[in-house]
Design a protein around this motif. Structure first.
Motif, PDB file in Angstrom:
ATOM      1  N   ILE A   3      28.483  46.627  27.463  1.00 33.40           N
ATOM      2  CA  ILE A   3      29.940  46.675  27.407  1.00 33.40           C
ATOM      3  C   ILE A   3      30.375  48.023  27.956  1.00 33.40           C
ATOM      4  O   ILE A   3      29.791  49.054  27.636  1.00 33.40           O
ATOM      5  CB  ILE A   3      30.451  46.494  25.969  1.00 33.40           C
ATOM      6  N   MET A   4      31.431  47.983  28.766  1.00 29.52           N
ATOM      7  CA  MET A   4      31.940  49.210  29.372  1.00 29.52           C
ATOM      8  C   MET A   4      33.456  49.154  29.345  1.00 29.52           C
ATOM      9  O   MET A   4      34.047  48.136  29.678  1.00 29.52           O
ATOM     10  CB  MET A   4      31.446  49.298  30.824  1.00 29.52           C
ATOM     11  N   SER A   5      34.088  50.224  28.965  1.00 37.61           N
ATOM     12  CA  SER A   5      35.546  50.283  29.038  1.00 37.61           C
ATOM     13  C   SER A   5      35.938  51.220  30.149  1.00 37.61           C
ATOM     14  O   SER A   5      35.242  52.194  30.405  1.00 37.61           O
ATOM     15  CB  SER A   5      36.187  50.859  27.798  1.00 37.61           C
ATOM     16  N   LEU A   6      37.068  50.917  30.755  1.00 40.47           N
ATOM     17  CA  LEU A   6      37.588  51.814  31.762  1.00 40.47           C
ATOM     18  C   LEU A   6      39.091  51.699  31.808  1.00 40.47           C
ATOM     19  O   LEU A   6      39.663  50.694  31.409  1.00 40.47           O
ATOM     20  CB  LEU A   6      36.970  51.544  33.133  1.00 40.47           C
ATOM     21  N   SER A  26      38.491  34.584  34.538  1.00 47.94           N
ATOM     22  CA  SER A  26      38.837  35.669  33.630  1.00 47.94           C
ATOM     23  C   SER A  26      38.911  36.984  34.402  1.00 47.94           C
ATOM     24  O   SER A  26      38.328  37.130  35.484  1.00 47.94           O
ATOM     25  CB  SER A  26      37.793  35.782  32.517  1.00 47.94           C
ATOM     26  N   LYS A  27      39.626  37.933  33.825  1.00 49.62           N
ATOM     27  CA  LYS A  27      39.693  39.262  34.437  1.00 49.62           C
ATOM     28  C   LYS A  27      38.297  39.878  34.495  1.00 49.62           C
ATOM     29  O   LYS A  27      37.945  40.514  35.484  1.00 49.62           O
ATOM     30  CB  LYS A  27      40.659  40.164  33.666  1.00 49.62           C
ATOM     31  N   SER A  28      37.507  39.654  33.463  1.00 48.17           N
ATOM     32  CA  SER A  28      36.137  40.188  33.452  1.00 48.17           C
ATOM     33  C   SER A  28      35.312  39.603  34.583  1.00 48.17           C
ATOM     34  O   SER A  28      34.575  40.323  35.259  1.00 48.17           O
ATOM     35  CB  SER A  28      35.447  39.891  32.117  1.00 48.17           C
ATOM     36  N   TYR A  29      35.431  38.286  34.789  1.00 51.66           N
ATOM     37  CA  TYR A  29      34.669  37.647  35.868  1.00 51.66           C
ATOM     38  C   TYR A  29      35.035  38.277  37.205  1.00 51.66           C
ATOM     39  O   TYR A  29      34.157  38.620  38.006  1.00 51.66           O
ATOM     40  CB  TYR A  29      34.946  36.147  35.902  1.00 51.66           C
ATOM     41  N   LEU A  30      36.336  38.415  37.458  1.00 51.17           N
ATOM     42  CA  LEU A  30      36.780  38.968  38.743  1.00 51.17           C
ATOM     43  C   LEU A  30      36.358  40.422  38.906  1.00 51.17           C
ATOM     44  O   LEU A  30      35.938  40.831  39.992  1.00 51.17           O
ATOM     45  CB  LEU A  30      38.298  38.838  38.875  1.00 51.17           C
ATOM     46  N   ALA A  31      36.455  41.204  37.842  1.00 54.48           N
ATOM     47  CA  ALA A  31      36.067  42.608  37.922  1.00 54.48           C
ATOM     48  C   ALA A  31      34.566  42.737  38.177  1.00 54.48           C
ATOM     49  O   ALA A  31      34.132  43.551  39.005  1.00 54.48           O
ATOM     50  CB  ALA A  31      36.462  43.338  36.641  1.00 54.48           C
ATOM     51  N   ILE A  32      33.766  41.928  37.490  1.00 52.93           N
ATOM     52  CA  ILE A  32      32.313  41.969  37.695  1.00 52.93           C
ATOM     53  C   ILE A  32      31.968  41.536  39.112  1.00 52.93           C
ATOM     54  O   ILE A  32      31.128  42.138  39.774  1.00 52.93           O
ATOM     55  CB  ILE A  32      31.592  41.100  36.643  1.00 52.93           C
ATOM     56  N   ASP A  33      32.635  40.488  39.595  1.00 54.21           N
ATOM     57  CA  ASP A  33      32.386  40.000  40.953  1.00 54.21           C
ATOM     58  C   ASP A  33      32.726  41.079  41.983  1.00 54.21           C
ATOM     59  O   ASP A  33      31.957  41.330  42.918  1.00 54.21           O
ATOM     60  CB  ASP A  33      33.202  38.735  41.197  1.00 54.21           C
ATOM     61  N   ALA A  34      33.861  41.733  41.813  1.00 59.46           N
ATOM     62  CA  ALA A  34      34.272  42.799  42.736  1.00 59.46           C
ATOM     63  C   ALA A  34      33.314  43.982  42.664  1.00 59.46           C
ATOM     64  O   ALA A  34      32.922  44.545  43.699  1.00 59.46           O
ATOM     65  CB  ALA A  34      35.698  43.245  42.417  1.00 59.46           C
ATOM     66  N   LEU A  35      32.915  44.349  41.462  1.00 59.08           N
ATOM     67  CA  LEU A  35      31.989  45.467  41.299  1.00 59.08           C
ATOM     68  C   LEU A  35      30.626  45.136  41.902  1.00 59.08           C
ATOM     69  O   LEU A  35      30.011  45.974  42.569  1.00 59.08           O
ATOM     70  CB  LEU A  35      31.856  45.813  39.819  1.00 59.08           C
ATOM     71  N   ARG A  36      30.173  43.911  41.708  1.00 58.47           N
ATOM     72  CA  ARG A  36      28.889  43.481  42.278  1.00 58.47           C
ATOM     73  C   ARG A  36      28.925  43.579  43.808  1.00 58.47           C
ATOM     74  O   ARG A  36      27.998  44.108  44.428  1.00 58.47           O
ATOM     75  CB  ARG A  36      28.587  42.046  41.845  1.00 58.47           C
ATOM     76  N   ASP A  37      30.003  43.090  44.419  1.00 61.86           N
ATOM     77  CA  ASP A  37      30.143  43.169  45.879  1.00 61.86           C
ATOM     78  C   ASP A  37      30.169  44.619  46.356  1.00 61.86           C
ATOM     79  O   ASP A  37      29.504  44.978  47.329  1.00 61.86           O
ATOM     80  CB  ASP A  37      31.417  42.463  46.345  1.00 61.86           C
ATOM     81  N   TYR A  38      30.936  45.448  45.671  1.00 60.11           N
ATOM     82  CA  TYR A  38      31.047  46.863  46.053  1.00 60.11           C
ATOM     83  C   TYR A  38      29.697  47.554  45.962  1.00 60.11           C
ATOM     84  O   TYR A  38      29.286  48.264  46.889  1.00 60.11           O
ATOM     85  CB  TYR A  38      32.077  47.565  45.167  1.00 60.11           C
ATOM     86  N   LEU A  39      29.001  47.363  44.848  1.00 62.68           N
ATOM     87  CA  LEU A  39      27.714  48.027  44.659  1.00 62.68           C
ATOM     88  C   LEU A  39      26.685  47.560  45.677  1.00 62.68           C
ATOM     89  O   LEU A  39      25.901  48.371  46.195  1.00 62.68           O
ATOM     90  CB  LEU A  39      27.209  47.803  43.231  1.00 62.68           C
TER      91      LEU A  39
END
Length: 79
Positions: A3-6, A26-39
């Motif tokens: 778990i991570m807060s930002l 979900s917002k979490s799904y989209l944020a994880i997907d975007a972060l995965r692509d960026y990384l």
């Protein structure tokens, strides 16, 4: 799973919420997907840079003939 807060700027949080509503995700799904692509993109770029540095350190450069062929190709394709 960790778990991570930002803290997000309001504009980014609003955009994320709107996209979540529009896509049914979900917002979490989209944020994880975007972060995965960026990384993945950043990791690829860093690996390519490291590979290029290793090649340069080994003296593995394009020959003048290879450079001319590449420049000629791009000059021809541009016209």
């Amino acid at each position: 799973m960790s778990i991570m807060s930002l803290r997000l700027p309001d504009e980014l949080a609003d955009t994320l919420a709107n996209l979540a509503r529009a896509t049914g995700r979900s917002k979490s799904y989209l944020a994880i997907d975007a972060l995965r692509d960026y990384l993945a993109r950043e990791a690829w770029q860093i690996a390519e840079i490291q590979k290029a540095v290793e090649e340069a350190d080994a003296g593995d450069f394009a020959s003048p003939e290879e450079l001319k062929a590449t420049f000629d190709k791009w000059a021809t394709d541009a016209n």
